[in-house]
Write an enzyme that holds these catalytic residues in place. Structure first.
Site, PDB file in Angstrom:
ATOM      1  N   ILE A  76     102.834  21.998  44.455  1.00 53.86           N
ATOM      2  CA  ILE A  76     102.794  21.977  43.027  1.00 53.86           C
ATOM      3  C   ILE A  76     101.276  22.639  42.966  1.00 53.86           C
ATOM      4  O   ILE A  76     101.001  23.464  41.924  1.00 53.86           O
ATOM      5  CB  ILE A  76     102.856  20.666  42.479  1.00 53.86           C
ATOM      6  CG1 ILE A  76     104.199  20.074  42.505  1.00 53.86           C
ATOM      7  CG2 ILE A  76     102.178  20.561  41.167  1.00 53.86           C
ATOM      8  CD1 ILE A  76     104.158  18.577  41.972  1.00 53.86           C
ATOM      9  N   GLY A  77     100.361  22.224  43.707  1.00 47.53           N
ATOM     10  CA  GLY A  77      98.899  22.714  43.681  1.00 47.53           C
ATOM     11  C   GLY A  77      97.959  22.379  44.764  1.00 47.53           C
ATOM     12  O   GLY A  77      98.467  21.462  45.538  1.00 47.53           O
ATOM     13  N   ARG A  78      96.908  22.959  44.880  1.00 50.21           N
ATOM     14  CA  ARG A  78      96.065  22.714  46.151  1.00 50.21           C
ATOM     15  C   ARG A  78      94.578  22.670  45.301  1.00 50.21           C
ATOM     16  O   ARG A  78      94.130  23.555  44.580  1.00 50.21           O
ATOM     17  CB  ARG A  78      96.228  23.670  46.978  1.00 50.21           C
ATOM     18  CG  ARG A  78      95.389  23.680  48.421  1.00 50.21           C
ATOM     19  CD  ARG A  78      95.326  24.822  49.323  1.00 50.21           C
ATOM     20  NE  ARG A  78      96.729  25.060  49.763  1.00 50.21           N
ATOM     21  CZ  ARG A  78      97.279  24.511  50.907  1.00 50.21           C
ATOM     22  NH1 ARG A  78      96.365  23.710  51.266  1.00 50.21           N
ATOM     23  NH2 ARG A  78      98.361  24.488  51.234  1.00 50.21           N
ATOM     24  N   GLY A  79      93.699  21.870  45.950  1.00 48.44           N
ATOM     25  CA  GLY A  79      92.354  21.764  45.791  1.00 48.44           C
ATOM     26  C   GLY A  79      91.517  22.059  46.901  1.00 48.44           C
ATOM     27  O   GLY A  79      92.147  22.161  48.159  1.00 48.44           O
ATOM     28  N   GLN A  80      90.108  21.752  46.681  1.00 49.66           N
ATOM     29  CA  GLN A  80      89.334  21.868  47.927  1.00 49.66           C
ATOM     30  C   GLN A  80      89.901  20.877  49.303  1.00 49.66           C
ATOM     31  O   GLN A  80      89.955  21.406  50.217  1.00 49.66           O
ATOM     32  CB  GLN A  80      87.950  21.702  47.597  1.00 49.66           C
ATOM     33  CG  GLN A  80      86.931  21.894  48.807  1.00 49.66           C
ATOM     34  CD  GLN A  80      85.435  21.618  48.368  1.00 49.66           C
ATOM     35  OE1 GLN A  80      85.361  21.172  47.114  1.00 49.66           O
ATOM     36  NE2 GLN A  80      84.608  21.527  49.378  1.00 49.66           N
ATOM     37  N   PHE A  81      90.062  19.643  48.641  1.00 46.73           N
ATOM     38  CA  PHE A  81      90.375  18.652  49.835  1.00 46.73           C
ATOM     39  C   PHE A  81      91.603  18.010  49.672  1.00 46.73           C
ATOM     40  O   PHE A  81      92.048  17.190  50.229  1.00 46.73           O
ATOM     41  CB  PHE A  81      89.355  17.500  49.473  1.00 46.73           C
ATOM     42  CG  PHE A  81      88.013  17.911  49.845  1.00 46.73           C
ATOM     43  CD1 PHE A  81      87.541  17.976  51.322  1.00 46.73           C
ATOM     44  CD2 PHE A  81      86.994  17.639  48.835  1.00 46.73           C
ATOM     45  CE1 PHE A  81      86.388  18.291  51.520  1.00 46.73           C
ATOM     46  CE2 PHE A  81      85.651  18.148  49.326  1.00 46.73           C
ATOM     47  CZ  PHE A  81      85.246  18.381  50.527  1.00 46.73           C
ATOM     48  N   VAL A 106      99.154  18.918  46.127  1.00 50.59           N
ATOM     49  CA  VAL A 106      99.990  17.993  45.427  1.00 50.59           C
ATOM     50  C   VAL A 106     101.548  18.835  45.965  1.00 50.59           C
ATOM     51  O   VAL A 106     101.438  19.839  45.402  1.00 50.59           O
ATOM     52  CB  VAL A 106      99.627  18.112  44.216  1.00 50.59           C
ATOM     53  CG1 VAL A 106     100.910  17.165  43.360  1.00 50.59           C
ATOM     54  CG2 VAL A 106      98.304  17.445  43.963  1.00 50.59           C
ATOM     55  N   LYS A 146     100.302  13.236  45.960  1.00 45.31           N
ATOM     56  CA  LYS A 146      99.048  13.769  46.272  1.00 45.31           C
ATOM     57  C   LYS A 146      98.148  13.468  47.384  1.00 45.31           C
ATOM     58  O   LYS A 146      98.167  12.254  47.748  1.00 45.31           O
ATOM     59  CB  LYS A 146      98.068  13.445  44.913  1.00 45.31           C
ATOM     60  CG  LYS A 146      96.602  14.071  44.891  1.00 45.31           C
ATOM     61  CD  LYS A 146      96.091  13.534  43.540  1.00 45.31           C
ATOM     62  CE  LYS A 146      94.819  14.298  43.546  1.00 45.31           C
ATOM     63  NZ  LYS A 146      93.973  13.889  42.237  1.00 45.31           N
ATOM     64  N   ASP A 165      87.483  14.887  32.465  1.00 52.18           N
ATOM     65  CA  ASP A 165      87.881  16.309  33.091  1.00 52.18           C
ATOM     66  C   ASP A 165      89.245  16.694  32.145  1.00 52.18           C
ATOM     67  O   ASP A 165      90.155  16.999  32.735  1.00 52.18           O
ATOM     68  CB  ASP A 165      88.212  16.564  34.275  1.00 52.18           C
ATOM     69  CG  ASP A 165      88.217  18.110  34.803  1.00 52.18           C
ATOM     70  OD1 ASP A 165      87.591  18.825  33.865  1.00 52.18           O
ATOM     71  OD2 ASP A 165      88.819  18.187  35.868  1.00 52.18           O
TER      72      ASP A 165
END
Length: 505
Positions: free
Chosen positions: A286-291, A294, A310, A407
């Protein structure tokens, strides 16, 4: 949360000679808590005075701490000569309750539960010891159960001691005799190893359903001899694994210098947990962040339910960032509401924190706005207000619980079944205690930050979320950001009202 009139008192959980713990509901939010009460005057006896002193110590220690395996402090106050401490309520009672229940049923606790609880308490102790706090009274009645037995938390800090930078040991003979370490019994200086010994006694009791050093005809002299020589009945190898028996033996080592640290116990115990991640079949990203990343996944043991998984690599984070991850899971758990993404469960294994969440069937609001824009269409006004109302509803619920999102933006707003819109991603969320009203960290997404956040002058509070919500409303109407423009970057962004054109926030 500073007055007894703010709470509806319920059942008495436990009553002592000079104190009691009561279940209560905070009327403003409906949150169920535990309230510990002692007589503040304490004029009857020295024992009463000690009870008040222990509670004051507990309050001081709890205000210093924040960890997912420690009972959460909410607030404290005085009322009509009594001192009240408001804490998180343990839905499953204590491990002492669990042991009594299993004994009555003539059963035993399965070993995989003991490894999980050992991990949780060792994690709490590693956190405490790193912050130079010695618990000094670890036992099953001070270990609390949550999530249907899947999580344990350490509580009751009345006898705890916070070491100064120059202090390494304690001398006072305090604690519960059956769980005291040999060095305390001998009247020697003691340190963090004494907590490890008490943890070992508790671990043994969870397995054997009886304390390791108790005998029917034992007096204090005989008890002291048994403890200082580590004389206890061996656990039966036909019932318990060799690894478990060896763990108990390592912890119940007479010489404190040879006992493992809390971090070592945690590392060894974590290797024995059954991997829970194998219960999920990953079917997409679904998505990716720095750490974090998902995934869309099937939860096998929950009827092949589709969920959002997550996965956060907490081993790469510093302590502050790791605390924010734990806080996100805790806030989602407490904020059950129709317009907030639903939290199912969370767990940690191999330094990875996994949070199981409701899957948004139609993605996030940003994707919806992008599809609408590329189709050369606009949202109908009733759609705009329907979406906006649900975001307002979610924020109202969060703010009532003294939680600021920090946020709010389309990427953190999700479109679920039947057009229901839900707010999610509380990674930057902040819980305010009853004595805290402002935050000061400059966090969030620049184009959605309020002026008081950007200026970093005097702090900010819940109304910064309202500003962000106003920016989202502008985007719902216009399909573009009110502050984006040619050549405008984050450093030039002043977030002044004159930057807003066509629609007034």
């Amino acid at each position: 949360m500073n007055d007894l009139g703010s709470y509806q008192l319920g059942r008495c959980i436990i009553r002592g000679k000079s104190s009691r713990v009561t279940e209560a509901t905070y009327l403003e939010t409906g949150v169920v808590v535990a309230i510990k009460q002692v007589n503040e005057v304490a004029s009857q006896s020295d024992k009463d005075a000690n009870t008040v002193k222990e509670m004051e110590t507990e309050i001081t220690i709890l205000q210093m701490l924040d960890h997912p395996n420690l009972i959460k402090y909410h607030t404290h106050f005085g009322h009509h000569g009594d001192l009240f401490l408001v804490m998180e309520l343990a839905s499953g009672g204590t491990l002492a309750n669990k042991i009594d229940q299993v004994k009555e049923q003539e059963k035993r606790i399965e070993e995989h539960f003991l490894w999980r609880w050992l991990c949780d308490v060792a994690s709490a102790l590693a956190y405490l010891h790193k912050r130079r706090v010695l618990h000094r009274d670890i036992k099953p009645s001070h270990i609390f159960i949550f999530q249907n037995g899947l999580q344990a938390k350490l509580g009751d800090f009345g006898l705890s001691k916070a070491f100064s930078d120059t202090t390494q040991c304690a001398m006072s003979c305090v604690g519960t005799p059956l769980y005291m370490a040999p060095e305390i019994v001998r009247g020697e200086p003691y340190s963090y190893g004494s907590d490890i010994w008490s943890l070992g006694c508790s671990l043994y009791e969870m397995a054997a359903l009886v304390q390791p050093f108790t005998r029917s005809d034992m007096d204090f002299v005989a008890l002291g001899h048994a403890i200082t020589n580590a004389e206890y009945p061996e656990l039966p190898p036909e019932v318990w694994s060799t690894d478990f028996i060896n763990m108990v033996s390592k912890i119940l080592t007479v010489d404190p210098l040879h006992r493992p640290s809390a971090q070592t116990v945690l590392d060894l115990a974590a290797c024995k947990l059954v991997s829970r991640i194998q219960d999920f079949q990953i079917i997409g990203s679904i998505g990716r962040g720095q750490f974090s990343e998902v995934h869309r996944a099937l939860w096998k043991s929950s009827g092949e339910r589709e969920v959002a998984l997550k996965r956060i690599q907490i081993y790469e984070m510093d302590d502050d960032a790791r605390s924010e991850v734990y806080a996100e899971a805790k806030m989602l758990q407490e904020l059950a509401h129709p317009t907030i993404i639903k939290y199912f469960d969370s767990f940690t294994e191999e330094m990875e924190m996994v949070i199981i969440l409701e899957l948004a069937a139609h993605g996030d609001l940003s994707s919806l706005l992008s599809r609408t824009r590329h189709g050369n269409r606009m949202l109908e006004e009733h759609q705009v207000w329907g979406i906006f109302f649900q975001i307002c509803d979610a924020l109202h619920h969060m703010h009532r619980h003294r939680i600021m999102h920090r946020d709010v933006k389309p990427e953190n707003t999700f479109v679920c079944q039947h057009g229901v819109v839900k707010l999610g991603d509380l990674g930057l969320g902040r819980y305010f205690s009853s004595n805290t009203y402002k935050a000061h960290s400059v966090v969030g997404t620049p184009f959605y930050m309020s002026p008081e956040v950007i200026s970093d002058a005097g702090g900010y509070s819940f109304k910064s979320d309202i500003w962000s919500m106003g920016v989202v409303l502008y985007e719902l109407y216009t399909l573009r950001s009110p502050f984006a423009g040619p050549g405008l970057n984050y450093y030039m962004l002043g977030l002044k009202p004159q930057h807003v054109d066509e629609v007034c926030l």
